[in-house]
Design an enzyme around this catalytic site. Structure first.
Site, PDB file in Angstrom:
ATOM      1  N   LYS A 193       1.478   2.494   2.931  1.00  0.00           N
ATOM      2  CA  LYS A 193       0.018   2.540   3.138  1.00  0.00           C
ATOM      3  C   LYS A 193      -0.359   3.343   4.375  1.00  0.00           C
ATOM      4  O   LYS A 193      -1.397   4.006   4.424  1.00  0.00           O
ATOM      5  CB  LYS A 193      -0.526   1.106   3.270  1.00  0.00           C
ATOM      6  CG  LYS A 193      -0.394   0.307   1.988  1.00  0.00           C
ATOM      7  CD  LYS A 193      -0.666  -1.182   2.188  1.00  0.00           C
ATOM      8  CE  LYS A 193      -0.536  -1.929   0.869  1.00  0.00           C
ATOM      9  NZ  LYS A 193      -0.558  -3.379   1.019  1.00  0.00           N
ATOM     10  N   TYR A 221      -0.929  -7.780   8.711  1.00  0.00           N
ATOM     11  CA  TYR A 221      -1.792  -8.690   7.915  1.00  0.00           C
ATOM     12  C   TYR A 221      -2.358  -9.817   8.793  1.00  0.00           C
ATOM     13  O   TYR A 221      -2.828  -9.562   9.882  1.00  0.00           O
ATOM     14  CB  TYR A 221      -1.036  -9.278   6.719  1.00  0.00           C
ATOM     15  CG  TYR A 221      -0.135  -8.316   6.018  1.00  0.00           C
ATOM     16  CD1 TYR A 221      -0.640  -7.149   5.466  1.00  0.00           C
ATOM     17  CD2 TYR A 221       1.226  -8.568   5.914  1.00  0.00           C
ATOM     18  CE1 TYR A 221       0.183  -6.265   4.803  1.00  0.00           C
ATOM     19  CE2 TYR A 221       2.057  -7.691   5.245  1.00  0.00           C
ATOM     20  CZ  TYR A 221       1.533  -6.539   4.702  1.00  0.00           C
ATOM     21  OH  TYR A 221       2.356  -5.676   4.068  1.00  0.00           O
ATOM     22  N   VAL A 275       6.768  -5.914   1.695  1.00  0.00           N
ATOM     23  CA  VAL A 275       7.400  -7.093   1.091  1.00  0.00           C
ATOM     24  C   VAL A 275       8.857  -6.900   0.671  1.00  0.00           C
ATOM     25  O   VAL A 275       9.517  -7.871   0.319  1.00  0.00           O
ATOM     26  CB  VAL A 275       6.629  -7.642  -0.132  1.00  0.00           C
ATOM     27  CG1 VAL A 275       5.395  -8.402   0.277  1.00  0.00           C
ATOM     28  CG2 VAL A 275       6.333  -6.566  -1.138  1.00  0.00           C
TER      29      VAL A 275
HETATM   30  N1  GLN Z   1       3.412  -3.203  -3.900  1.00  0.00           N
HETATM   31  C1  GLN Z   1       3.106  -4.417  -3.173  1.00  0.00           C
HETATM   32  C2  GLN Z   1       1.794  -5.002  -3.673  1.00  0.00           C
HETATM   33  O1  GLN Z   1       0.895  -4.263  -3.951  1.00  0.00           O
HETATM   34  C3  GLN Z   1       3.046  -4.120  -1.710  1.00  0.00           C
HETATM   35  C4  GLN Z   1       2.687  -5.334  -0.891  1.00  0.00           C
HETATM   36  C5  GLN Z   1       3.377  -5.415   0.444  1.00  0.00           C
HETATM   37  O2  GLN Z   1       4.394  -4.778   0.688  1.00  0.00           O
HETATM   38  N2  GLN Z   1       2.860  -6.260   1.301  1.00  0.00           N
HETATM   39  O3  GLN Z   1       1.671  -6.192  -3.804  1.00  0.00           O
END
Ligand code: GLN
Length: 334
Positions: free
Chosen positions: A76, A250, A268
């Site tokens: 992102k 977050y 994640v």
């Molecule tokens: N591809 C994952 C999602 O959209 C990415 C989320 C993450 O890494 N926090 O849920």
């Protein structure tokens, strides 16, 4: 100490710090691997690596730093940079805000007044950001994203097809967010295309060393310190690092800023990058996550590294003019 020819090679004290942190925290088994994307649940939970790349291109690493995994949310940061380059700061701001949410990364929430997603580091904001990436068709847009990653990494990158299709077929929550944003005119009608590109960018394969080079590129005015290629216009570095600092971890972003004190982003699959502007990029990979979706060992390693090396951006001890008495004692001229 090792002797080689006429030279004495002294093991770097910095490498020793990384080795110690690795030995200490590999014993920590807390957390659980992500399983809401079924393919991610297959990862070996014991994998663990730490890598630091300086803005001069020095590399320090320990553990499984060559092991590939999908970049997930860390992507992102980089697509935000591409959207800023494509559309400019003012336009991007009309579509994605820069306020922390205090909510989980996958919260289905938009700003009440503006209807914008809160920031580009959470899923809703990242989907809106990805929808801004320019290109005549989906292939061209994907190739532009992959080429951007190539500049940051210094080599070609690939999408892990099983992780991509796994998320594409189960990502209903992200699909719901996209529909909500379509309803408010925050993204255009091609939501399946934007979601595909978002799932693809999340499934780009990297290793811990790659992540540290990417972080070091952000620390180095957007110039990859290994290849010296400009990966992103240096004008946008402050935008990128600001949202990383306030929103990158977050609903842990405040505590992270307080304790670690450097811009960071987690994903994640278990990666965390942290950027010390003008100095270095740090990456940790360990797939065991806490309840907020941040790597348990990754958080611990960064907390301790920041403390040991004095990396907190607001740690002013050691900088600036000294108190009068101290100054006199140390013979500093006023
Ligand atoms: N591809 C994952 C999602 O959209 C990415 C989320 C993450 O890494 N926090 O849920």
């Amino acid at each position: 100490m090792v002797k080689q020819g006429d030279f004495e090679i002294v093991a770097s004290p910095f490498q020793a710090v990384l080795n110690d942190l690795h030995s200490k925290y590999k014993l920590l088994q807390d957390g659980a691997v992500a399983n809401y994307i079924p393919e991610l649940a297959k990862v070996n939970p014991d994998l663990f690596s730490i890598c630091v790349v300086t803005v001069n291109g020095e590399v320090y690493e320990v553990g499984d730093y060559k092991r590939l995994f999908t970049i997930q949310s860390i992507s992102k940061v980089f697509t935000y940079g591409l959207a800023l380059s494509d559309c400019g700061r003012d336009y991007v701001l009309t579509r994605v805000g820069v306020e922390p949410t205090g909510d989980a990364f996958n919260a289905i929430v938009l700003d009440e007044q503006s209807k914008r997603p809160y920031n580009p580091m959470v899923n809703a904001g990242a989907i809106a950001t990805t929808s801004l990436i320019q290109g005549a068709n989906p292939t061209e847009r994907l190739n532009r994203v992959l080429d951007m990653f190539r500049r940051y990494l210094g080599h070609d990158v690939f999408v892990d097809m099983s992780v991509f299709t796994s998320e594409r077929s189960t990502g209903h929550r992200n699909r719901a967010m996209a529909h909500l944003m379509l309803n408010f005119g925050m993204i255009d009608h091609n939501i399946e295309e934007s979601l595909d590109l978002y799932f693809q960018q999340c499934a780009v394969m990297v290793n811990c060393q790659d992540l540290a080079v990417m972080a070091a590129t952000l620390a180095n005015k957007g110039i990859n310190p290994i290849t010296t290629e400009q990966a992103v216009d240096g004008r946008y570095i402050k935008d990128i690092l600001s949202v990383m600092h306030t929103c990158g971890m977050y609903n842990f972003a405040g505590e992270w800023a307080y304790k670690v004190g450097i811009p960071a982003k987690s994903g994640v699959s278990g990666g965390i990058i942290a950027v010390v502007p003008g100095k270095m990029g740090i990456a940790v990979f360990s797939p065991l996550l806490d309840v907020r979706g941040n790597s348990v060992r990754g958080v611990k390693v960064c907390e301790e590294l920041s403390f040991q090396l004095g990396l907190h951006l607001f740690d002013c001890l050691g900088n600036g003019r000294r108190k009068k008495e101290e100054g006199r004692k140390k013979n500093v001229r006023f």
